[in-house]
Write a protein that holds these residues in place. Structure first.
Motif, PDB file in Angstrom:
ATOM      1  N   LEU A 115      32.077  47.884  39.390  1.00 26.57           N
ATOM      2  CA  LEU A 115      33.418  47.208  39.264  1.00 26.57           C
ATOM      3  C   LEU A 115      33.323  45.921  40.370  1.00 26.57           C
ATOM      4  O   LEU A 115      33.584  44.767  39.901  1.00 26.57           O
ATOM      5  CB  LEU A 115      34.433  48.114  39.682  1.00 26.57           C
ATOM      6  N   ALA A 116      32.487  46.184  41.383  1.00 22.78           N
ATOM      7  CA  ALA A 116      32.260  44.820  42.338  1.00 22.78           C
ATOM      8  C   ALA A 116      31.306  43.717  41.610  1.00 22.78           C
ATOM      9  O   ALA A 116      31.654  42.761  41.660  1.00 22.78           O
ATOM     10  CB  ALA A 116      31.588  45.579  43.784  1.00 22.78           C
TER      11      ALA A 116
ATOM     12  N   GLU B  45      31.234  43.234  38.505  1.00 20.84           N
ATOM     13  CA  GLU B  45      31.868  42.592  37.374  1.00 20.84           C
ATOM     14  C   GLU B  45      32.936  41.696  37.869  1.00 20.84           C
ATOM     15  O   GLU B  45      33.123  40.752  37.642  1.00 20.84           O
ATOM     16  CB  GLU B  45      32.648  43.821  36.614  1.00 20.84           C
ATOM     17  N   TYR B  46      33.524  42.014  39.138  1.00 19.63           N
ATOM     18  CA  TYR B  46      34.503  41.105  39.776  1.00 19.63           C
ATOM     19  C   TYR B  46      33.613  39.806  40.278  1.00 19.63           C
ATOM     20  O   TYR B  46      34.218  38.610  40.088  1.00 19.63           O
ATOM     21  CB  TYR B  46      35.171  41.874  40.840  1.00 19.63           C
TER      22      TYR B  46
ATOM     23  N   LYS C 242      33.018  37.565  37.545  1.00 22.42           N
ATOM     24  CA  LYS C 242      34.220  36.885  37.020  1.00 22.42           C
ATOM     25  C   LYS C 242      34.492  35.608  37.962  1.00 22.42           C
ATOM     26  O   LYS C 242      34.792  34.547  37.603  1.00 22.42           O
ATOM     27  CB  LYS C 242      35.510  37.835  37.043  1.00 22.42           C
TER      28      LYS C 242
ATOM     29  N   LEU D 226      36.116  36.101  48.162  1.00 25.52           N
ATOM     30  CA  LEU D 226      36.064  37.570  48.309  1.00 25.52           C
ATOM     31  C   LEU D 226      36.788  37.846  49.602  1.00 25.52           C
ATOM     32  O   LEU D 226      37.625  38.739  49.665  1.00 25.52           O
ATOM     33  CB  LEU D 226      34.697  38.010  48.302  1.00 25.52           C
TER      34      LEU D 226
ATOM     35  N   ASP E 101      40.658  37.391  49.143  1.00 28.23           N
ATOM     36  CA  ASP E 101      41.132  38.510  48.284  1.00 28.23           C
ATOM     37  C   ASP E 101      41.175  39.830  49.044  1.00 28.23           C
ATOM     38  O   ASP E 101      42.096  40.547  49.072  1.00 28.23           O
ATOM     39  CB  ASP E 101      40.364  38.817  47.064  1.00 28.23           C
TER      40      ASP E 101
END
Length: 564
Positions: A89-90, A92-93, A96, A122, A125
């Motif tokens: 997931l990291a 993929e983030y 993006k 990063l 966020d």
């Protein structure tokens, strides 16, 4: 039981055998062979191979997934550990973020993007997910705000403007007024796009259509007191004295539904950030929650002992409300079904005024800033006022808390009839800082200064930053900067003239520079501030202003800080 062949056959058959599928060669693993040996041993002890029930491992094997039907993708997901999932997931983030950055980076090379922009995004966020304010932007708005920054919306306004909100992209403004009308404006040229007029009433109080034979009328039949726009810019909700909440589609202004569950005036509305969950507060002392995606009622919260005047919420599943004359601030933790009660009603006496002046002298935060002349003059006048009140040994008691705005998930500000701007933290039951008489004192009929402070009528914040906006009946909107460090407090950084009584403030932070293309990594972001200005206060008629009813839109460009 082993002798009962009906039960034995029903259990010992595997799933594939029941489905009539043969077991493929090579599918038998070491564990399967072990289970087969155990089953054989059990059948030998019972005296029958086909009648044995088997042990727990064989049951798990029989009712487990069919290996023949598992795809390679399902197997990878099935075998993925929690650490592998977080890593995936990291990645993929970051991918993006990299894509969004490359689309808006201009001539910046990839190495610079990787080192600076992605890392900054990063970190930002991550800080916002903690729920605490992390960005300092107030120093970017020190310049004098002139008429070039202002767009005035007043075409066709007849009633006192009580509330206004701007869409997240800053293109449209919705306003509500005491004549019961809802208006959609173009924020750039000030033209009126769409209007819903107030419904007429019958003698029994039921609203009817304007003309007989037409479809059922929608809208409000009394003063509109609150308005809110969802964070995705799809929905706008309005509430008023007719106890109704109307929900509209922002794009085509289509009426979606009306909620009738409140028993008194709907005084406040707010959407939870990132969702289409709507929170409403009312004079019936209740907070209600709505799912606008489903157009459905969710829940009701009880606790206040007087009319709830204002409500605020951010990203977490919680909200903050102020209860007017019950002088309490309540933080509702909805997921935990709990509430935290904070006691307001602060008193401004000689000791507190003297301490406030001493704290301001200790903090040289504003001395290094290049403040405009109007702001420096306002700061000097405020200090003189505090010295005068301290010499008179005046006491100002807060009898009502009228507005609230969240800075982050653990910090919020309130204002009331004592003119005090209070800073709160969930860690303490009392304010951690109070800015006394933040908007000065009211004037008598002969022009002399009275002993009554100006009420704080509107509050707004730029979430997760150090910028706070307040307004009153003095015709000015003030921009405050939160101090960073061990000494909490506010510093005045700008004063904007709006004229009249400000009934509401809404502010949106634009992505991009000077209203241009969206740039999610822009360090400096412009602000669109919308102030609803009227001749009377939102909830009454105890004061009269001189300015014309209007909605004023200020576009504040993010300037480079001149001092660190």
């Amino acid at each position: 039981m082993a002798g009962d062949r009906f039960l034995a056959k029903g259990v010992t058959r595997t799933k594939r055998q029941r489905n009539g599928r043969p077991v493929s060669k090579g599918a038998t693993s070491t564990g399967a062979k072990a289970r087969s040996r155990k089953a054989t041993k059990g059948s030998d002890e019972s005296g029958s191979d086909s009648d044995a029930i088997g042990d727990i491992e064989s049951l798990e094997h029989r009712y487990g997934p069919n290996e023949d039907e598992l795809s390679s993708e399902d197997e990878d997901e099935f075998l993925e550990t929690a650490a592998d999932k977080r890593l995936r997931l990291a990645k993929e983030y970051i991918g993006k973020v990299r894509t969004a950055t490359e689309q808006h980076s201009g001539e910046i090379d990839a190495a610079q993007i990787d080192r600076d922009l992605i890392a900054e995004r990063l970190m930002t966020d991550a800080k916002e997910r903690t729920g605490k304010w992390s960005r300092r932007i107030a120093d970017q708005f020190l310049y004098t705000v002139d008429k070039e920054c202002l767009t005035e919306l007043k075409q066709g306004l007849r009633g006192v403007v009580t509330c206004a909100a701007v869409t997240p992209d800053g293109k449209f403004v919705f306003s509500g007024s005491k004549d019961g009308s809802v208006i959609k404006w173009d924020a750039h040229n000030g033209k009126r796009i769409w209007t819903v007029k107030a419904q007429r009433k019958q003698k029994g109080g039921q609203a009817v259509a304007a003309e007989a034979g037409k479809k059922k009328a929608v809208g409000h039949s009394d003063h509109i007191l609150s308005i809110a726009i969802s964070s995705d810019g799809q929905f706008v909700a309005t509430g008023g004295r007719d106890r109704k909440i109307n929900v509209w589609a922002v794009r085509d202004c289509r009426h979606l539904t009306t909620f009738h569950q409140h028993k008194d005036w709907v005084t406040g509305l707010v959407f939870r950030r990132g969702t289409n969950h709507l929170y409403s507060c009312s004079a019936d002392r209740m907070v209600k929650m709505w799912n606008i995606d489903e157009l459905a009622y969710m829940d009701t919260l009880f606790g206040h002992q007087d009319s709830i005047i204002s409500i605020s919420a951010l990203q977490r599943e919680q909200a903050v409300t102020v209860g007017g004359r019950d002088k309490t601030v309540r933080l509702w933790r909805i997921a935990d079904e709990a509430q935290l009660v904070f006691r307001a009603g602060s008193t401004t006496d000689q000791h507190r005024l003297t301490k406030s002046l001493a704290d301001s002298a200790k903090s040289d935060a504003t001395s290094a800033l290049d403040l405009n002349q109007a702001t420096r003059g306002d700061i000097a006048r405020h200090e003189d006022l505090l010295r005068e009140l301290a010499g008179q040994e005046a006491e100002l008691h807060e009898g009502s808390v009228d507005c609230v705005a969240m800075v982050d998930e653990e910090t919020y500000v309130t204002g009331g009839d004592s003119g005090a701007l209070s800073l709160w933290s969930v860690q303490k039951k009392k304010p951690i800082f109070v800015q006394h008489a933040a908007h000065g004192m009211q004037a008598n009929a002969d022009g002399s200064q009275s002993t009554r402070p100006r009420w704080i009528t509107a509050l707004a914040t730029v979430p997760y930053t150090d910028l706070i906006l307040s307004a009153s009946s003095d015709g000015y909107m003030r921009l405050w900067r939160m101090r960073d460090g061990k000494l909490p407090g506010f510093d005045l950084v700008n004063v904007i003239e709006v004229g009249g009584i400000v009934n509401s403030i809404d502010v949106k932070e634009m992505n991009g520079t000077n209203g241009g293309d969206r740039d999610v990594l822009a360090a400096k972001r412009d602000l669109v501030v919308v102030a609803s200005v009227g001749l009377e206060p939102r909830l009454g008629r105890w004061a009269k202003g001189t300015a014309r009813n209007a909605v004023k839109v200020f576009r504040l460009l993010a300037a480079k800080p001149q001092h660190k």
